[in-house]
Design a protein around this motif. Structure first.
Motif, PDB file in Angstrom:
ATOM      1  N   VAL A  85       0.838  -1.205   0.000  1.00  0.00           N
ATOM      2  CA  VAL A  85       0.000   0.000   0.000  1.00  0.00           C
ATOM      3  C   VAL A  85       0.876   1.260   0.000  1.00  0.00           C
ATOM      4  N   LEU A  86       1.928   1.263   0.801  1.00  0.00           N
ATOM      5  CA  LEU A  86       2.805   2.437   0.842  1.00  0.00           C
ATOM      6  C   LEU A  86       3.499   2.652  -0.503  1.00  0.00           C
ATOM      7  N   GLU A  94       2.270   1.872  -3.441  1.00  0.00           N
ATOM      8  CA  GLU A  94       1.248   2.435  -4.322  1.00  0.00           C
ATOM      9  C   GLU A  94       0.975   3.893  -3.971  1.00  0.00           C
ATOM     10  N   GLN A  95       0.968   4.194  -2.689  1.00  0.00           N
ATOM     11  CA  GLN A  95       0.744   5.572  -2.263  1.00  0.00           C
ATOM     12  C   GLN A  95       1.861   6.480  -2.792  1.00  0.00           C
ATOM     13  N   ASP A  96       3.101   6.023  -2.702  1.00  0.00           N
ATOM     14  CA  ASP A  96       4.229   6.798  -3.238  1.00  0.00           C
ATOM     15  C   ASP A  96       4.086   6.998  -4.742  1.00  0.00           C
ATOM     16  N   GLN A 103       1.345   6.967  -6.539  1.00  0.00           N
ATOM     17  CA  GLN A 103       0.252   7.897  -6.805  1.00  0.00           C
ATOM     18  C   GLN A 103       0.667   9.333  -6.499  1.00  0.00           C
ATOM     19  N   CYS A 104       1.447   9.513  -5.446  1.00  0.00           N
ATOM     20  CA  CYS A 104       1.919  10.846  -5.084  1.00  0.00           C
ATOM     21  C   CYS A 104       2.802  11.413  -6.204  1.00  0.00           C
ATOM     22  N   ARG A 128      -4.685  10.585  -6.300  1.00  0.00           N
ATOM     23  CA  ARG A 128      -4.966   9.779  -5.113  1.00  0.00           C
ATOM     24  C   ARG A 128      -6.188   8.916  -5.402  1.00  0.00           C
ATOM     25  N   ASP A 184      -8.020   6.058  -3.399  1.00  0.00           N
ATOM     26  CA  ASP A 184      -8.170   5.251  -2.184  1.00  0.00           C
ATOM     27  C   ASP A 184      -8.681   3.849  -2.485  1.00  0.00           C
ATOM     28  N   MET A 204      -5.853   1.673  -3.593  1.00  0.00           N
ATOM     29  CA  MET A 204      -5.021   1.272  -2.451  1.00  0.00           C
ATOM     30  C   MET A 204      -5.709   0.177  -1.635  1.00  0.00           C
TER      31      MET A 204
END
Length: 115
Positions: A60-61, A63-65, A67-68, A73, A75, A78
């Motif tokens: 998840v982290l 993917e978050q990076d 997307q950033c 974003r 959700d 994620m």
């Protein structure tokens, strides 16, 4: 502040003692006691649970990076990634629960002979 009943506190203390005894190798299953439900608290089960959780969180982290970096974003994506990295664990737990349920229903429990 949460106040727990005396019965709850006694059960919690007993569970903590049981887990300690399992970790020390002093407690095994028998006719009066079972380790079912405690496998993620000691030994290999505890390590496996920790690694599975770390793997899912890392996915998840990552993917978050990503997307950033892309300036967006999502959700739901994620959540899907977390699910895809953890669904095998959930399936394994469901299968184990169904097996235990069947053993209880038929009275053919095999857990006490694992040690």
């Amino acid at each position: 502040m949460i106040v727990h009943s005396v019965e709850f506190q006694e059960r919690r203390a007993q569970l903590q003692d049981d887990i300690h005894q399992l970790r020390m190798g002093r407690r095994t299953s028998n006719d009066d006691y079972t380790r079912l439900g405690l496998t993620d608290k000691v030994g290999e089960g505890r390590r496996e649970k920790k690694l599975n959780r770390q793997s899912a969180v890392a996915a998840v982290l990552d993917e978050q990076d990503l997307q950033c970096e892309e300036g967006k974003r999502d959700d739901e994506l994620m959540a899907d990634i977390y699910y895809s990295s953890s669904h095998k664990c959930a399936k394994k737990a469901q299968d184990e629960a169904q097996k235990i349920h069947a053993e209880v229903q038929t009275g053919t429990g095999s857990e006490s002979s694992d040690d």
